[in-house]
Design a protein around this motif. Structure first.
Motif, PDB file in Angstrom:
ATOM      1  N   ARG A 134       0.922  -1.269  -0.012  1.00  0.00           N
ATOM      2  CA  ARG A 134       0.011  -0.027   0.107  1.00  0.00           C
ATOM      3  C   ARG A 134       0.820   1.272   0.106  1.00  0.00           C
ATOM      4  N   HIS A 135       2.137   1.071   0.695  1.00  0.00           N
ATOM      5  CA  HIS A 135       2.836   2.562   0.949  1.00  0.00           C
ATOM      6  C   HIS A 135       3.962   2.496  -0.172  1.00  0.00           C
ATOM      7  N   GLN A 136       4.423   1.358  -0.605  1.00  0.00           N
ATOM      8  CA  GLN A 136       5.706   1.082  -1.260  1.00  0.00           C
ATOM      9  C   GLN A 136       5.017   0.647  -2.915  1.00  0.00           C
ATOM     10  N   TYR A 137       3.935   0.444  -2.866  1.00  0.00           N
ATOM     11  CA  TYR A 137       3.315   0.023  -4.367  1.00  0.00           C
ATOM     12  C   TYR A 137       3.814  -1.067  -4.834  1.00  0.00           C
ATOM     13  N   MET A 138       4.329  -2.200  -4.175  1.00  0.00           N
ATOM     14  CA  MET A 138       4.903  -3.337  -4.775  1.00  0.00           C
ATOM     15  C   MET A 138       3.680  -4.046  -5.332  1.00  0.00           C
ATOM     16  N   HIS A 139       3.938  -4.744  -6.561  1.00  0.00           N
ATOM     17  CA  HIS A 139       2.782  -5.370  -7.215  1.00  0.00           C
ATOM     18  C   HIS A 139       3.294  -6.913  -6.789  1.00  0.00           C
ATOM     19  N   PRO A 140       4.379  -7.723  -7.479  1.00  0.00           N
ATOM     20  CA  PRO A 140       4.923  -8.774  -6.821  1.00  0.00           C
ATOM     21  C   PRO A 140       5.809  -8.579  -5.764  1.00  0.00           C
ATOM     22  N   ILE A 141       5.716  -9.423  -4.581  1.00  0.00           N
ATOM     23  CA  ILE A 141       6.631  -9.691  -3.740  1.00  0.00           C
ATOM     24  C   ILE A 141       6.918 -10.952  -4.001  1.00  0.00           C
ATOM     25  N   MET A 142       8.364 -11.143  -3.911  1.00  0.00           N
ATOM     26  CA  MET A 142       8.860 -12.631  -4.464  1.00  0.00           C
ATOM     27  C   MET A 142       9.446 -13.195  -3.080  1.00  0.00           C
ATOM     28  N   ALA A 143       9.538 -14.497  -2.805  1.00  0.00           N
ATOM     29  CA  ALA A 143      10.034 -14.933  -1.709  1.00  0.00           C
ATOM     30  C   ALA A 143      10.441 -16.577  -2.163  1.00  0.00           C
ATOM     31  N   ASN A 144      11.468 -16.834  -1.707  1.00  0.00           N
ATOM     32  CA  ASN A 144      12.062 -18.374  -2.233  1.00  0.00           C
ATOM     33  C   ASN A 144      12.521 -19.193  -0.944  1.00  0.00           C
ATOM     34  N   CYS A 145      12.079 -20.299  -1.010  1.00  0.00           N
ATOM     35  CA  CYS A 145      12.646 -21.263   0.182  1.00  0.00           C
ATOM     36  C   CYS A 145      13.141 -22.479  -0.451  1.00  0.00           C
ATOM     37  N   MET A 146      13.930 -23.078   0.148  1.00  0.00           N
ATOM     38  CA  MET A 146      14.404 -24.452  -0.059  1.00  0.00           C
ATOM     39  C   MET A 146      13.315 -25.283   0.116  1.00  0.00           C
ATOM     40  N   PRO A 147      13.429 -26.522  -0.814  1.00  0.00           N
ATOM     41  CA  PRO A 147      12.340 -27.491  -0.726  1.00  0.00           C
ATOM     42  C   PRO A 147      12.182 -28.193   0.579  1.00  0.00           C
ATOM     43  N   HIS A 148      13.197 -28.739   1.486  1.00  0.00           N
ATOM     44  CA  HIS A 148      13.109 -29.120   2.679  1.00  0.00           C
ATOM     45  C   HIS A 148      12.865 -28.256   3.953  1.00  0.00           C
ATOM     46  N   ASN A 149      12.661 -26.949   3.546  1.00  0.00           N
ATOM     47  CA  ASN A 149      12.304 -25.972   4.473  1.00  0.00           C
ATOM     48  C   ASN A 149      10.846 -26.033   4.688  1.00  0.00           C
ATOM     49  N   HIS A 150      10.061 -26.993   5.239  1.00  0.00           N
ATOM     50  CA  HIS A 150       8.869 -27.151   5.208  1.00  0.00           C
ATOM     51  C   HIS A 150       8.053 -25.992   5.891  1.00  0.00           C
ATOM     52  N   ARG A 151       8.819 -25.499   7.102  1.00  0.00           N
ATOM     53  CA  ARG A 151       8.008 -24.524   8.030  1.00  0.00           C
ATOM     54  C   ARG A 151       7.944 -23.172   7.135  1.00  0.00           C
ATOM     55  N   SER A 152       9.121 -22.770   6.435  1.00  0.00           N
ATOM     56  CA  SER A 152       8.895 -21.680   5.600  1.00  0.00           C
ATOM     57  C   SER A 152       8.110 -21.750   4.120  1.00  0.00           C
ATOM     58  N   GLY A 153       8.017 -22.880   3.887  1.00  0.00           N
ATOM     59  CA  GLY A 153       6.965 -23.115   2.732  1.00  0.00           C
ATOM     60  C   GLY A 153       5.561 -23.051   3.221  1.00  0.00           C
ATOM     61  N   ALA A 154       5.274 -23.764   4.429  1.00  0.00           N
ATOM     62  CA  ALA A 154       3.712 -23.499   4.757  1.00  0.00           C
ATOM     63  C   ALA A 154       3.441 -21.959   5.332  1.00  0.00           C
ATOM     64  N   LEU A 155       4.379 -21.095   5.729  1.00  0.00           N
ATOM     65  CA  LEU A 155       4.224 -20.033   5.939  1.00  0.00           C
ATOM     66  C   LEU A 155       3.934 -18.979   4.760  1.00  0.00           C
ATOM     67  N   LEU A 156       4.781 -19.380   3.793  1.00  0.00           N
ATOM     68  CA  LEU A 156       4.381 -18.452   2.587  1.00  0.00           C
ATOM     69  C   LEU A 156       3.274 -18.953   1.847  1.00  0.00           C
ATOM     70  N   THR A 157       2.615 -20.042   1.953  1.00  0.00           N
ATOM     71  CA  THR A 157       1.508 -20.761   1.412  1.00  0.00           C
ATOM     72  C   THR A 157       0.511 -19.993   2.271  1.00  0.00           C
ATOM     73  N   ARG A 158       0.469 -19.867   3.730  1.00  0.00           N
ATOM     74  CA  ARG A 158      -0.586 -19.236   4.449  1.00  0.00           C
ATOM     75  C   ARG A 158      -0.775 -17.861   4.216  1.00  0.00           C
ATOM     76  N   LEU A 159       0.280 -16.987   3.813  1.00  0.00           N
ATOM     77  CA  LEU A 159       0.417 -15.757   3.482  1.00  0.00           C
ATOM     78  C   LEU A 159      -0.112 -15.445   2.166  1.00  0.00           C
ATOM     79  N   GLY A 160      -0.204 -16.783   1.345  1.00  0.00           N
ATOM     80  CA  GLY A 160      -0.952 -16.403  -0.124  1.00  0.00           C
ATOM     81  C   GLY A 160       0.143 -16.407  -1.134  1.00  0.00           C
ATOM     82  N   PHE A 161       1.557 -16.457  -0.804  1.00  0.00           N
ATOM     83  CA  PHE A 161       2.327 -16.630  -1.803  1.00  0.00           C
ATOM     84  C   PHE A 161       2.181 -17.864  -2.734  1.00  0.00           C
ATOM     85  N   GLU A 162       2.258 -17.746  -3.840  1.00  0.00           N
ATOM     86  CA  GLU A 162       2.105 -19.023  -4.943  1.00  0.00           C
ATOM     87  C   GLU A 162       3.435 -19.375  -5.616  1.00  0.00           C
ATOM     88  N   PRO A 163       3.512 -20.657  -5.880  1.00  0.00           N
ATOM     89  CA  PRO A 163       4.584 -21.189  -6.548  1.00  0.00           C
ATOM     90  C   PRO A 163       4.879 -20.721  -7.890  1.00  0.00           C
TER      91      PRO A 163
END
Length: 194
Positions: A134-163
């Motif tokens: 809303r304030h910095q006008y970002m359209h995509p915010i990208m985040a990357n995680c290692m496949p075996h980092n299940h906790r981080s992957g689950a967090l990104l999914t919960r936040l609405g990030f899509e592969p």
């Protein structure tokens, strides 16, 4: 320089349990303590860090550079603090901020070992992401995680990030080239800066 500000932005967001705010030069000791306390825990998930990452002097230098990036609008480094702002519980960084036709950035984060499994990063990232959209006008915010980092992957999914893809040998983490799942969160209601 396009978009250069005279001073670093002042951003302080509050949640039920946290204060999420941009770092400033006074945070050197707090950040050194956070990284020293969590050095072994964070080691498998981060680049190799030298000893300056756990020292206030090293953080004073780093925070000088971060302050300049925040002034320029090219990066935003948040710390997650307890409600009284005594202890750093984690960090969330929006880096490589690009504007013009892209309006994008990368998200990176870590949470201290003793704060794992309590939903704190989810709680902190919601308002931080909202601020970036809303304030910095970002359209995509990208985040990357290692496949075996299940906790981080689950967090990104919960936040609405899509592969969006899979990158082989993408980042040098803990001295080894690691594959990463590439994800993004697109701001569907994006409006151009006024």
């Amino acid at each position: 320089m396009s978009g250069y500000r005279a001073s670093s932005p002042k951003v302080r967001l509050t949640t039920h349990r946290l204060v999420v705010r941009l770092v400033h030069k006074r945070d050197a000791y707090r950040l050194a303590d956070y990284y020293a306390e969590n050095r072994l825990f964070l080691k498998p998930w981060e680049p190799v860090r030298d000893n300056s990452h756990c020292s206030p002097a090293g953080w004073q230098v780093r925070l000088g550079m971060i302050t300049e990036m925040q002034k320029q609008g090219s990066a935003y480094y948040f710390i997650l603090l307890d409600a009284q702002e005594h202890e750093v519980r984690g960090v969330a960084n929006f880096s490589n901020v690009l504007r013009d036709a892209f309006h994008a950035c990368f998200l990176g984060y870590s949470l201290g070992e003793k704060w794992q499994g309590q939903g704190l990063m989810y709680e902190a990232l919601q308002p931080a992401i909202r601020y970036m959209q809303r304030h910095q006008y970002m359209h995509p915010i990208m985040a990357n995680c290692m496949p075996h980092n299940h906790r981080s992957g689950a967090l990104l999914t919960r936040l609405g990030f899509e592969p969006e893809g899979y990158a082989k040998d993408y980042l040098l983490i803990d001295g080894q080239w690691q594959d990463h799942i590439l994800t993004a969160l697109t701001h569907k209601e994006w409006l151009p800066p006024r």
